[in-house]
Motif scaffolding. Structure first.
Motif, short mmCIF file in Angstrom:
data_model
loop_
_atom_site.label_atom_id
_atom_site.label_comp_id
_atom_site.label_asym_id
_atom_site.label_seq_id
_atom_site.Cartn_x
_atom_site.Cartn_y
_atom_site.Cartn_z
N ILE A 9 2.96 -5.07 -1.75
CA ILE A 9 1.52 -4.93 -1.61
C ILE A 9 1.02 -4.12 -2.79
CG2 ILE A 9 -0.35 -4.16 -0.12
CD1 ILE A 9 1.86 -4.25 2.15
N SER A 10 0.38 -4.82 -3.69
CA SER A 10 -0.07 -4.19 -4.92
C SER A 10 -1.45 -4.71 -5.25
CB SER A 10 0.89 -4.52 -6.07
OG SER A 10 0.35 -4.14 -7.30
N PRO A 11 -2.50 -3.94 -5.14
CA PRO A 11 -2.50 -2.54 -4.77
C PRO A 11 -2.79 -2.33 -3.28
CG PRO A 11 -4.68 -3.14 -5.50
CD PRO A 11 -3.85 -4.40 -5.51
N GLY A 13 -5.50 -0.50 -1.65
CA GLY A 13 -6.75 0.15 -2.04
C GLY A 13 -7.18 1.16 -1.01
N ARG A 14 -8.33 1.71 -1.25
CA ARG A 14 -8.90 2.75 -0.38
C ARG A 14 -7.93 3.90 -0.17
NH1 ARG A 14 -10.04 0.50 4.48
NH2 ARG A 14 -9.64 -1.64 3.82
N VAL A 15 -7.20 4.20 -1.24
CA VAL A 15 -6.58 5.49 -1.41
C VAL A 15 -7.10 5.87 -2.79
CG1 VAL A 15 -4.57 4.95 -0.02
CG2 VAL A 15 -4.54 4.47 -2.46
N GLU A 16 -7.08 7.12 -3.16
CA GLU A 16 -7.60 7.45 -4.49
C GLU A 16 -6.52 7.11 -5.51
OE1 GLU A 16 -10.86 8.03 -2.76
OE2 GLU A 16 -10.70 8.21 -4.94
N ASP A 18 -3.80 4.52 -7.66
CA ASP A 18 -3.02 3.29 -7.64
C ASP A 18 -1.73 3.47 -6.86
OD1 ASP A 18 -4.39 3.70 -10.53
OD2 ASP A 18 -4.62 1.67 -9.79
N GLU A 38 1.58 4.37 -9.44
CA GLU A 38 1.57 3.41 -10.54
C GLU A 38 0.80 3.82 -11.79
OE1 GLU A 38 2.91 0.66 -11.44
OE2 GLU A 38 4.11 0.24 -9.69
N SER B 13 -11.46 8.84 -10.37
CA SER B 13 -12.45 8.32 -9.41
C SER B 13 -13.63 9.27 -9.21
CB SER B 13 -11.82 7.91 -8.08
OG SER B 13 -11.53 9.03 -7.28
N TRP B 40 -15.12 -6.16 -5.26
CA TRP B 40 -14.04 -5.22 -4.92
C TRP B 40 -14.26 -3.93 -5.67
CZ3 TRP B 40 -9.46 -2.58 -6.49
CH2 TRP B 40 -8.63 -2.18 -5.42
N PRO B 42 -11.96 -0.02 -5.91
CA PRO B 42 -10.68 0.53 -5.42
C PRO B 42 -10.82 1.53 -4.28
CG PRO B 42 -11.10 1.16 -7.71
CD PRO B 42 -12.15 0.20 -7.34
N SER B 43 -11.91 2.30 -4.25
CA SER B 43 -12.05 3.30 -3.20
C SER B 43 -12.72 2.73 -1.96
CB SER B 43 -12.88 4.48 -3.70
OG SER B 43 -12.24 5.08 -4.80
N LEU B 44 -13.40 1.61 -2.09
CA LEU B 44 -14.24 1.12 -0.99
C LEU B 44 -13.91 -0.30 -0.54
CD1 LEU B 44 -17.59 2.32 -2.61
CD2 LEU B 44 -16.33 3.49 -0.82
N GLU B 47 -10.21 -5.53 0.82
CA GLU B 47 -8.96 -6.28 0.65
C GLU B 47 -7.85 -5.43 0.04
OE1 GLU B 47 -11.91 -7.04 -0.57
OE2 GLU B 47 -12.54 -8.92 0.34
N GLY B 49 -3.60 -5.91 -1.74
CA GLY B 49 -2.53 -6.78 -2.19
C GLY B 49 -3.01 -8.07 -2.86
N CYS B 89 -2.01 -4.88 -9.65
CA CYS B 89 -1.66 -6.24 -9.20
C CYS B 89 -0.53 -6.79 -10.07
CB CYS B 89 -2.85 -7.20 -9.26
SG CYS B 89 -4.19 -6.76 -8.13
#
Lengths: 532, 320
Positions: A9-11, A13-16, A18, A38, B13, B40, B42-44, B47, B49, B89
């Motif tokens: 599972i990459s990435p 998300g919703r962690v601060e 990577d 990462e 961030s 998309w 990254p913090s919000l 989805e 993977g 990714c």
């Protein structure tokens, strides 16, 4: 005989930052897991040979959501290195900044990062699903919108002290830069009360803070849920009931060993700060809680070790105190899950191995009896932990949100204790020395070590809470806390492994803080520092 | 309706966190009221993977129209130009960035790391970081000086460490409501509407600057921070004292010197020993003078200032 399916599972998300996760799944359940940090930026390399106060500017930029926590550590590290005197007002102002940031993070993480997953289509058969989507859908959910927007209010208090949030450097050795006036204090009261009325009591609790503070045990909490529909239907009540319905109380246990540095120095006990007298000076106690034996003890920074066996470094000789490391990165950072697979080191306690950091750790530690009389105690989460058979995703997140209670009261205390006609700063004498500054960021145990020599930084090391949590296996092949917590996680749909997301986000991981420094070009040995 | 994709490279961030402080419009308002479709973030983003990878590949191929690509954080090139120290990714982030910048109508570099390289690019720049179209003051960066996006603009730079939420929400509103043509960019590709004026414009300590009354130590209730404490307000282009931070404040209002974070050199002097929170002077004259003021002018100005200084200027003014 079932097949093992490996999922990368990459990435996540919703962690601060990577985070990549690899899990092995057998019969719909995770049987093995690897977490991989990462991104590499190299802050400790950047700080080497710089101005001694450079950390005050650079380290908040390790993390956008925990900048005040890094600043707190950077300031105390210099105070202990320079042997400063810090006036009571400055200690209060620093605590107030840390607390304001923590208060912001509660609704922001809760709605922005964590609760969205309750709206996942996997849960459409839950009786709570329709209401969950109405409240918590990203950007459009009623409570999402309210919670994320109001999360900006507490950091207005931070901005009055430091000029802005994120990223001020207002905490300096010897005190703080600011000299707040009466209107700063009264305005802070107004913001605090607004936050209480318009989120804590109305949306989160569905009751007064005073009623919530009466809850001392698991049974009290269950009674509270049943007492009134306002409680059961508050965001706390709904989160708990839906969490139980979808099974968040059944997985995510982890290693069952926990760490906290403690924080919030008392304004009259840490005016001559040293590394050695910190444990006796802080209002929220430090600790190590070992779930297997049910015992508590204080935490000692000298026991910290970094183990690079499974990380992208090539250093001999076993786990070392961060200041004793000679950092040798491997240039080729390919994933080899048998060997090296992360930029994070395995940060461990010399005796206890991997430890979990974070609000659950703090709250379990507050349930101990190992602390000073004046230090904070709260047995609720420890009681819940025992009644529920240990840690799980739901309890971990409950513990986080439960902190609203003391964070709020501590902010009130700060606003009362400021003496506006007394100094906020005592100019220090710059000198060589070694120092250590620590705090509890909202995500957990955070600290900085500094060595100043010849008027510049000789060595600077950061251990962040997520370094404790996301670290790879240690030399003894003990999994890191999040890796261990993933074991036993049910995966209903491998093409949408939301359960992995629940676990990772219950740790509120911050990957940007986690990764360390390496001199990539020369592999040059960083200076040595021996802790005594 | 505008499709926005927002990614983070060598980032903390902080710009996302700042963005979430926005009000009028709030981050949620942008989605519900201004038709921003955040593909998309990254913090919000919802989805994880492979679902994220699909969103990106659809933008690259054009199957999803990419109106605005927002990049936060530096472009990491280490080790040795491969970019493998920032993978996303499963491939170096820099490869995604190249393709997405080519696919987008508008490219926005958000925060100092994306505009100039920022703190990761501070000497010795171990991550081999660059900004999208600059490295510090030098035009070029990762994409090269000649890059323009599909709408014909270079990278729109919204600097700051972090950027103020209004600086980004209002630019997004401008683009989404068809006012991209009103965006006047300065020589560093910053929107002039925010970056023509100085941090000093609107500072509460301007009278103390005028009369050369210095804040000599932290924690004082008077004085200008420029003379002794290293404030870069007179040399820094920002609206920080016009559009307040967190609705209530700014660094100089709170007694913290401006660090010049919207300028390409931030952090200044690479934080060399003796430079942090200290005004560097030669024979009493600051090495860095207010923009456009020369040494002779400075000496005349401050001489007259001191002569004219009223007695009240030396008293506490920001009182309890």
């Amino acid at each position: 005989m079932s097949q093992v399916q490996t999922l990368d599972i990459s990435p996540v998300g919703r962690v601060e930052g990577d985070l990549d996760v690899r899990v092995d799944i057998e019969d719909g359940v995770v049987t093995n897991a690897w977490t991989s940090a990462e991104l590499f930026r190299g802050f400790e390399i950047i700080l080497r040979d710089k101005d001694p106060q450079a950390g005050l500017v650079v380290t908040p930029r390790a993390c956008g959501i925990c900048g005040a926590s890094h600043l707190t550590c950077a300031a105390w590290a210099l105070d202990t290195a320079w042997g400063t005197e810090v006036p009571r007002n400055a200690i209060i102002a620093r605590n107030l900044g840390q607390l304001a940031e923590s208060l912001q993070s509660l609704p922001r993480h809760h709605y922005g990062l964590f609760m969205i997953d309750m709206c996942n289509k996997n849960y459409k058969n839950s009786p709570f699903y329709e209401e969950a989507v109405k409240r918590w859908a990203p950007f459009t959910g009623t409570n999402y919108e309210h919670g994320v927007t109001i999360s900006g209010r507490p950091v207005e208090i931070y901005a009055m002290l430091g000029g802005q949030w994120p990223h001020s450097s207002f905490m300096v050795p010897g005190g703080v830069m600011c000299s707040p006036t009466l209107t700063d204090v009264t305005r802070s009261w107004g913001i605090l009360e607004h936050f209480r009325t318009n989120w804590i009591e109305s949306m989160w609790l569905g009751c007064s803070l005073e009623r919530y503070e009466e809850i001392q045990t698991y049974d009290d909490f269950m009674a509270w849920l049943d007492e009134k529909p306002e409680h059961a239907n508050s965001d706390l009540g709904m989160m708990w009931r839906m969490g139980c319905d979808i099974g968040l109380d059944k997985y995510g246990k982890g290693l069952d060993k926990f760490v906290s540095w403690g924080y919030l120095p008392h304004e009259e006990k840490y005016n001559k700060p040293t590394i050695g007298n910190r444990n006796q000076s802080i209002q929220m106690p430090s600790g190590v809680f070992d779930g297997a034996t049910g015992t508590h003890k204080l935490m000692d920074q000298a026991k910290t070790r970094e183990d690079v066996t499974h990380a992208w470094y090539d250093e001999g000789g076993g786990a070392k105190h961060p200041f004793d490391r000679t950092t040798q990165p491997i240039s080729n950072n390919e994933h080899d899950f048998e060997k090296n697979y992360s930029w994070s080191t395995a940060t461990v306690h010399e005796e206890n191995g991997h430890l979990e950091a974070g609000p659950l750790a703090r709250e379990l530690i507050y349930g101990g009896d190992h602390m000073e009389d004046f230090q904070y105690k709260d047995g609720l989460v420890l009681d819940m932990y025992k009644k529920m058979g240990g840690a799980n995703v739901l309890l971990r997140h409950f513990a986080r949100m439960h902190e609203v209670k003391y964070i709020y009261r501590q902010i009130e205390r700060c606003l009362r204790e400021l003496r506006l006609d007394e100094p906020f700063y005592i100019k220090p004498k710059e000198q060589d020395g070694q120092g250590w500054g620590a705090t509890e960021a909202i995500r957990g145990a955070l600290c900085h070590w500094i060595e100043v020599e010849g008027g510049k930084i000789k060595n600077y090391q950061i251990i962040a809470p997520t370094t404790w949590n996301v670290g790879p296996r240690s030399a003894e092949e003990e999994r890191g806390p999040i890796e261990e917590a993933l074991i036993g996680t049910p995966i209903a749909d491998p093409s949408d492994p939301v359960e992995v997301g629940h676990v990772a986000r219950s740790y509120d991981s911050c990957l940007v803080c986690t990764v360390h420094a390496h001199d990539a070009k020369t592999g040059e040995e960083l200076s040595r520092f021996k802790t005594s | 309706m505008a499709n926005i994709l927002w990614l983070q490279g060598g980032a903390c961030s902080g710009n996302t966190m700042s963005f979430l402080n926005a009000e009028e419009p709030s981050a949620c308002d942008l989605v519900t009221d201004f038709g921003m479709n955040i593909l998309w973030q990254p913090s919000l983003g919802v989805e994880l993977g492979d679902d994220v990878k699909n969103i990106l590949t659809n933008c690259v191929s054009g199957e999803t129209k990419l109106d605005i690509f927002v990049f936060e954080g530096s472009v990491v090139n280490a080790p040795n130009g491969t970019g493998e120290w920032n993978r996303f990714c499963g491939r170096p982030m820099k490869e995604w960035v190249r393709e997405l910048c080519d696919a987008a109508d508008f490219v926005v570099a958000l925060g100092d790391c994306a505009t100039w390289g920022g703190i990761p690019a501070t000497a010795p720049n171990p991550s081999e970081s660059q900004g999208l179209q600059f490295l510090k003051r030098e035009n070029g960066g990762f994409l090269g000086g000649g890059f323009t996006s599909k709408a014909g603009l270079p990278v729109i730079n919204i600097p700051g460490c972090p950027a103020h939420p209004d600086w980004v929400t209002q630019i997004l509103v401008a683009i989404a409501t068809g006012r991209a043509g009103d965006l006047a960019l300065d020589e560093f590709q910053r929107p002039k509407t925010f970056f023509q004026s100085f941090t000093q414009t609107g500072c509460t300590r301007n009278m103390h600057f005028a009369y050369k009354v210095s804040t000599t130590e932290f924690g004082q209730r008077k004085g200008c921070l420029f003379y002794d404490l290293g404030c870069r307000g007179p040399m820094t282009h920002s609206p920080c004292n016009r559009i307040l931070w967190n609705r209530v404040s700014s660094k100089t209002r709170a007694g913290m010197p401006c660090l010049g974070c919207t300028e390409p050199e931030f952090p200044f002097f690479d934080l060399a020993p003796g430079t942090v929170f200290k005004t560097q002077t030669v024979m009493g004259v600051p090495k860095d003078l207010p923009t456009g003021v020369d040494k002779k002018g400075y000496i005349k100005l401050t001489g007259a200032a001191k002569a004219a200084m009223p007695a009240w200027a030396e008293q506490d003014i920001f009182v309890v």
